[in-house]
Design a protein around this motif. Structure first.
Motif, PDB file in Angstrom:
ATOM      1  N   TRP A  94       0.884   8.342  -5.600  1.00  0.00           N
ATOM      2  CA  TRP A  94       2.064   7.567  -5.958  1.00  0.00           C
ATOM      3  C   TRP A  94       2.189   6.425  -4.966  1.00  0.00           C
ATOM      4  CZ3 TRP A  94       6.509   5.990  -3.487  1.00  0.00           C
ATOM      5  CH2 TRP A  94       7.441   5.335  -4.300  1.00  0.00           C
TER       6      TRP A  94
ATOM      7  N   LYS B 281       5.091  14.316 -12.678  1.00  0.00           N
ATOM      8  CA  LYS B 281       5.645  13.430 -13.701  1.00  0.00           C
ATOM      9  C   LYS B 281       5.287  14.000 -15.068  1.00  0.00           C
ATOM     10  CE  LYS B 281       3.694   9.387 -14.610  1.00  0.00           C
ATOM     11  NZ  LYS B 281       3.486   9.040 -16.044  1.00  0.00           N
TER      12      LYS B 281
ATOM     13  N   GLU C 131       3.446   2.484  -8.254  1.00  0.00           N
ATOM     14  CA  GLU C 131       3.933   3.752  -8.785  1.00  0.00           C
ATOM     15  C   GLU C 131       2.779   4.656  -9.228  1.00  0.00           C
ATOM     16  OE1 GLU C 131       7.024   2.752 -11.617  1.00  0.00           O
ATOM     17  OE2 GLU C 131       8.467   2.630  -9.951  1.00  0.00           O
ATOM     18  N   TRP C 132       2.683   4.963 -10.518  1.00  0.00           N
ATOM     19  CA  TRP C 132       1.710   5.949 -11.002  1.00  0.00           C
ATOM     20  C   TRP C 132       0.438   5.305 -11.549  1.00  0.00           C
ATOM     21  CZ3 TRP C 132       3.432  10.630  -9.666  1.00  0.00           C
ATOM     22  CH2 TRP C 132       4.808  10.799  -9.497  1.00  0.00           C
TER      23      TRP C 132
ATOM     24  N   TYR D  30       0.300  14.885  -9.992  1.00  0.00           N
ATOM     25  CA  TYR D  30      -0.585  13.739  -9.816  1.00  0.00           C
ATOM     26  C   TYR D  30      -1.034  13.600  -8.356  1.00  0.00           C
ATOM     27  CZ  TYR D  30       0.111  12.030 -14.538  1.00  0.00           C
ATOM     28  OH  TYR D  30       0.094  11.904 -15.898  1.00  0.00           O
TER      29      TYR D  30
ATOM     30  N   TYR E 294       5.635  14.411  -6.836  1.00  0.00           N
ATOM     31  CA  TYR E 294       4.371  13.956  -7.415  1.00  0.00           C
ATOM     32  C   TYR E 294       4.128  14.583  -8.789  1.00  0.00           C
ATOM     33  CZ  TYR E 294       3.179  11.277  -3.319  1.00  0.00           C
ATOM     34  OH  TYR E 294       3.191  10.322  -2.334  1.00  0.00           O
TER      35      TYR E 294
END
Length: 423
Positions: free
Chosen positions: A185, A177, A190-191, A182, A175
């Protein structure tokens, strides 16, 4: 007949005033615990998100974070003999077996799970994958259970083994990036949620568990370079002559002092940024003094009727705080703050239980929230408001959940890595 009825009415209205503080605390804890025990999902044992179907939620909607809180409430119930140790172990084993078979996303659980099938229920259109913060609340409860159920019985041994597998399969580092941790996910989006874990709020436990993982830990520097450098991390101002080291002005909703600290013991807990006991005590007292001052003049706010945190309101769920005050008092705010404000919380408890029993008390303790200003009482219970009442009152009374969670060796290692002291 009239005299007899009058006597009965008087005895009913005064019934709690002859009870000791300890007896009333026990009654409130035990009734609140039943939300997780009686109302837990019949198939999985998971905690249902809420007791009603308002705002589009259904009976099958179960909460991962609320389940972690419910697991800790079951440990309290075992220790206080509301249920037997074997019954509590069997229920938590049922939950753990179900969780192990449920979909996960890089090892993390979604916010909501279908209580019968285990399928992911989207929390919002793009939030249909892993929720690292809710996973942290769940793991906090599971690790507490692993510490408590330490006997070499078939049930307790299997429970510890499953909990360890679930714990070790969470890929906290996945998690991260671009050197930022973050919250979400999703395999589909995705993000896209794009919610970085920065700044002081309820997510401290996520960084501690992510650093504690024996299999997929994050770089501990993320705590200092991301979390501690976000907006609303440092505060340093005074409110009602009380210093607030971290967070939003006036502290924000009181669940910031509850969710991460159900297991994480704030007593003597310090790092380079704050003394977390001072942080939580002052946050709770600021919330109390704001309600006593009552700058907006809302009906019945005062020393016995206080507490602003996230809960239901007449127009839906809202994060109540001194800077977002719409006249709604939430019992979990004062009751879950017992370790920080024992005198003020006891005044609130006595008022809610004795004076307001008729309109605030239901099958699982106090209803979620009320507004005398708007002549409204919620008909609902929420798992994430129920759990902290049971757990934090117990931490006030015995320190049980704090002791158990802090026994986990991985937690002690992580706290050292992050630069905390706690003894």
């Amino acid at each position: 007949m009239t005299r007899i009825l009058l006597a009965l009415l008087l005895s009913t209205s005064l019934f709690a005033q002859d009870l000791s503080d300890e007896v009333v605390l026990e009654k409130v804890q035990k009734a609140t615990f039943q939300y997780f025990w009686e109302f837990g999902h019949p198939v999985s044992g998971l905690a249902r998100e809420r007791s009603n179907q308002a705002f589009g939620y259904g009976d099958e909607t179960c909460t991962t974070g609320g389940t972690g809180m419910g697991i800790m409430a079951m440990i309290v119930a075992s220790e206080r003999n509301w249920v037997s140790r074997k019954e509590a172990a069997e229920r938590i084993l049922k939950i753990s077996r179900f969780l192990e078979k449920s979909p996960r996303y890089k090892g993390a659980f979604p916010h909501w799970i279908h209580g019968e099938t285990g399928a992911t229920l989207p929390f919002s259109p793009k939030d249909d994958g892993g929720d690292l913060v809710e996973t942290a609340f769940l793991i906090q409860g599971l690790l507490t259970a692993r510490a408590y159920f330490d006997q070499n019985t078939i049930i307790e041994t299997e429970l510890r083994e499953i909990i360890t597998r679930i714990w070790e399969e969470v890929d906290w580092n996945a998690y991260v990036k671009d050197q930022v941790l973050y919250w979400h996910w999703s395999p589909n989006h995705e993000w896209a949620m794009n919610f970085a874990l920065r700044g002081y709020n309820e997510t401290l436990i996520t960084y501690i568990l992510a650093s504690a993982s024996p299999t997929h830990p994050i770089d501990p520097n993320l705590y200092h370079e991301v979390y501690a450098k976000g907006d609303h991390f440092y505060n340093g101002k005074t409110f009602y002559d009380l210093s607030l080291p971290l967070g939003f002005d006036y502290g924000g909703p009181l669940f910031f002092t509850h969710y991460s600290f159900l297991g994480l013991d704030p007593r003597n807990l310090k790092d380079r940024y704050a003394d977390y006991w001072e942080q939580n005590v002052n946050h709770a007292l600021i919330n109390y003094r704001y309600c006593v001052e009552n700058p907006k003049g809302f009906k019945n706010y005062g020393p016995k009727c206080w507490g602003l945190t996230a809960s239901d309101s007449p127009k839906g769920y809202d994060a109540h705080s001194p800077t977002n005050d719409i006249g709604v008092i939430t019992p979990t705010a004062a009751l879950s703050s017992f370790p920080y404000t024992p005198k003020e919380s006891m005044e609130a408890l006595r008022y809610f239980y004795e004076v307001r029993h008729k309109d605030l008390w239901g099958p699982y303790g106090f209803y979620d929230a009320f507004s005398d200003e708007q002549n409204w009482v919620a008909s609902s219970y929420l798992a994430i408001d129920q759990g902290p009442i049971v757990v934090m009152i117990e931490n006030y009374r015995t320190g049980l959940i704090w002791k158990l969670f802090m026994q986990n060796p991985e937690i002690q290692i992580a706290l050292k890595k992050l630069g905390f002291t706690w003894k």
